[in-house]
Motif scaffolding. Sequence first.
Motif, PDB file in Angstrom:
ATOM      1  N   ILE A  95      37.154  42.475  40.735  1.00 11.29           N
ATOM      2  CA  ILE A  95      38.598  42.227  40.708  1.00 11.29           C
ATOM      3  C   ILE A  95      39.251  42.585  42.039  1.00 11.29           C
ATOM      4  O   ILE A  95      40.328  42.068  42.364  1.00 11.29           O
ATOM      5  N   THR A  96      38.616  43.467  42.811  1.00 10.22           N
ATOM      6  CA  THR A  96      39.113  43.773  44.147  1.00 10.22           C
ATOM      7  C   THR A  96      38.009  44.461  44.939  1.00 10.22           C
ATOM      8  O   THR A  96      37.084  45.035  44.364  1.00 10.22           O
TER       9      THR A  96
ATOM     10  N   GLU B  47      35.323  44.740  36.586  1.00  3.74           N
ATOM     11  CA  GLU B  47      35.587  44.951  35.157  1.00  3.74           C
ATOM     12  C   GLU B  47      34.352  44.558  34.352  1.00  3.74           C
ATOM     13  O   GLU B  47      33.761  43.499  34.575  1.00  3.74           O
TER      14      GLU B  47
ATOM     15  N   LYS C   2      37.075  45.377  29.329  1.00 10.39           N
ATOM     16  CA  LYS C   2      37.341  45.294  30.767  1.00 10.39           C
ATOM     17  C   LYS C   2      37.426  46.675  31.405  1.00 10.39           C
ATOM     18  O   LYS C   2      38.369  47.007  32.149  1.00 10.39           O
TER      19      LYS C   2
ATOM     20  N   ARG D  10      36.875  49.375  33.968  1.00  9.60           N
ATOM     21  CA  ARG D  10      36.807  49.253  35.414  1.00  9.60           C
ATOM     22  C   ARG D  10      35.805  50.265  35.993  1.00  9.60           C
ATOM     23  O   ARG D  10      35.836  51.451  35.650  1.00  9.60           O
TER      24      ARG D  10
ATOM     25  N   VAL E  11      36.419  38.007  45.188  1.00 18.12           N
ATOM     26  CA  VAL E  11      37.002  38.279  43.875  1.00 18.12           C
ATOM     27  C   VAL E  11      36.521  37.220  42.894  1.00 18.12           C
ATOM     28  O   VAL E  11      36.478  36.027  43.199  1.00 18.12           O
TER      29      VAL E  11
END
Length: 476
Positions: A404-405, A426, A431, A433, A448
Motif C-alpha cells: 500500500i506504500t 496489507e 487487511k 498492516r 503500490v
Amino acid sequence: MIGITGCGGYIPIYRLKRQIIASSWRRRPLKGERSVANNDEDCITMAVEAGRSCLHNVTGNKEVDAVYFASTTSPYSEKMNASIVASALDCGLDTLTADFTNSVRAGTTALRAAFDSVKAGSATSALVMAADMRSAYPRSDEEQLFGDGSGAIMAGSNDVIASFESSLSVYNELMDVWRNPEDTFVRSWESRWVLTEGYHKTMKEAVASLMEREGTKPENISKAVLYAPDQRSQQKLARELGLDLQTQLQDCLINDVGNIGSAQVLVGLTASLEQSKPDDLILVGSYGDGADVFLFKVTKAIDGFKSKRKRSIKEILAVGHELDSYEKYLSYRGILPTVPGEPFRLLPSATSYWRSRKTILRCYGSKCNNCGKEIFPINRICCNCNAKDDYMEEPFSDRVGTVITFSLDNLAGRSDDPVVIQTIAEFGNQKARVYAMMTDCSPDEVKVGMEVELTFRNLWEGANFHNYFWKMRPVR
C-alpha cells in the motif's frame, strides 16, 4: 508403507554467469551460471524456504515429529540450527530436532535416519532439509561450479508418493575434499585422483551392490539421481552403470545452479518426483566420504501431489535474476567486507529476541477476540477497540499481501546494496498492516498494488549472533 510423503526445493533468485567470474581472472569460463544466495540469506533461511515448499501440500506442520537439518556450512557451530528452522516452520515444541553436518552426504544421512525413525515407530513424519553455500578459492574451477540452494524431503507412512524400497551405505576414508575449522574455502587433493579413487570408484561399487542385492537391472530404472561434482563426472558414472543419459539420468542442475553440496541430491530427487508417474523406479546415489544409495518406487498418490504443488523446481529456475558483478558476489559471500547499514549498528538483546520469538521466528500476529482486528506483530492492546490481553495468536507467514506504500531509503543500506526498500503491505481479509523491508527486488521494480509474500531472512549480525526476521518479496 514407508516412504516419501512430500518434497520441496529452493534456489536463490540471483544467478551469476560463469563468464563474469572467469573474465575477472582472465581465464576460460565453464558453461552456464551458478546460483548465489542474497546477502540476507544463509543455510538456515534457505532450509526454511525448502521446508515451507514441502509442507505446503502435506500434513500440517504441527504434526511433524522430527526436523533434521543437514549442511556443511551451518551458521552456528555450537548451537542447534535445526531448532531455528523448526521455529520458523512453526513446528510444535515437542518436535525432535537434530543437525547433520561435516559431509556433503549429510543430506542423505539425515534422510536415512528419518526413514529409520518412521520405521521404528518413534516418528510418524520426519522432515529432512539440506542446504549449502560453500565457498571455493577465488580463480578455481570450484568457484564457478559451486552453487547455493536447499532441498527438503518428508519421510512418513501416510499418503506416500514414493515408497522406500531399499538402501545401502558405505564409507570410504580418504582425503579428497575437506575443510578445516579455520578454513573459509573448501580444500581438495589432485582432481584426477579425487574423481578416480574417490567419487567414481565409491559410487559405482555402492550403486552396483545395491542393484545386485535387489535384483534390479539398469533398464528397470526410470530415473537416476546421482550426486556429481560436475556434469561430466556424473555422465561418466551413469554410462559405466549402464544408464541412458537422455532418458534415465536426472539433470543435477550443474549448468543452471551449480553443485549445491548436501542439498544437491534432495533437490534432484524433488525435480525427479515432480516429473514422475506411478510405478517409476527412482535410484538415488549420494557421495561424500562414502556413499548412500536408495531405491524408491513411485505410487499412485504422485498425481495428487503434483496437482497441489505450490512451486516446482522448474518454475523456481525460470525466475532467476542476473547478478551483475563478480564483486557483488564476493561481498554477498563476506569475502569482501562491506560497510553495514545504519539501522544495523545497534546491538540486539538475546533476552528481547527470546521474549518476541513467536513474532520474530514464527511470524505470529494477534487477532482481537472482541472486534476481530488483526495486528502484526503480536500486540496486547487492540488498536481498534482498546481491548487488553483479549486476543488469539495468528500465523502470518503463508499469507499473500498487497503493497500500500513504500519508501526508498538511500542512507540505510549496505555499501554493496545501498537502497533499502521500506514497505507496508496489507495481509488477509482484515487487511492487517505489516511493515518490513523488501528483498529479492530492485528499487525500480517495487510499486503500490504489488503482491508480496513473507520470507525468512537474516537481518544482520549483532552481539555475535544471527538476527533473523521476516521480510517481504514479490510473488513471482
